[in-house]
Design a protein around this motif. Structure first.
Motif: not given
Length: 144
Positions: A20, A23-24, A102-107
């Motif tokens: 994970s 990818q961050q 976060t920038r994570d669109q899934t989160i």
């Protein structure tokens, strides 16, 4: 063979964190990140919880608030379920709120699917990429 051996020697939690984290956009990566997490969890200021293939590493900011870093290999719908479980655990521990940046669109999608009461703020990120701060309530526990 040594790379495979190193990979096989890792715990399931380390697999989730390393995959994970790659990818961050984190300042620390790889085994250094694993070391930092292990050291921090012994400090009394940090804790870690796993639900499915989602790991919630959190800093205790105050008796009511925790700052969470989320490592996940789960889909958004599964992560939403994991977030609900995390909220129930925080509620049992008497925390009121948690937040993640976060920038994570899934989160972000998981937060919306979870139906947890939240406030999402967009903040300027580095290189023009937006950053989001999600402030969420810990859910009250269900009584039988």
């Amino acid at each position: 063979m040594t790379v495979l051996k190193k990979w096989m020697d890792r715990t399931p939690d380390e697999h989730v964190i390393l995959q994970s984290a790659s990818q961050q956009n984190l300042p620390v990566k790889g085994t250094e990140l694993i070391k930092q997490i292990k050291l921090s969890c012994g400090s009394g200021q940090f804790a870690i919880m796993r639900s499915g293939d989602t790991i919630f590493w959190y800093h205790i900011d105050s008796p009511e608030l925790v700052h969470v870093t989320i490592f996940s290999l789960d889909s958004a719908p599964q992560m939403a379920i994991n977030m609900q479980e995390f909220c129930r655990a925080l509620s049992i521990a008497e925390y009121k709120y948690w937040y993640v940046e976060t920038r994570d669109q899934t989160i972000l999608q998981a937060v919306k699917l979870s139906k947890i009461p939240t406030k999402i703020e967009q903040t300027p990120g580095k290189l023009g990429a937006p950053m989001y701060r999600v402030i969420a309530a810990a859910l009250p526990t269900k009584t039988p």
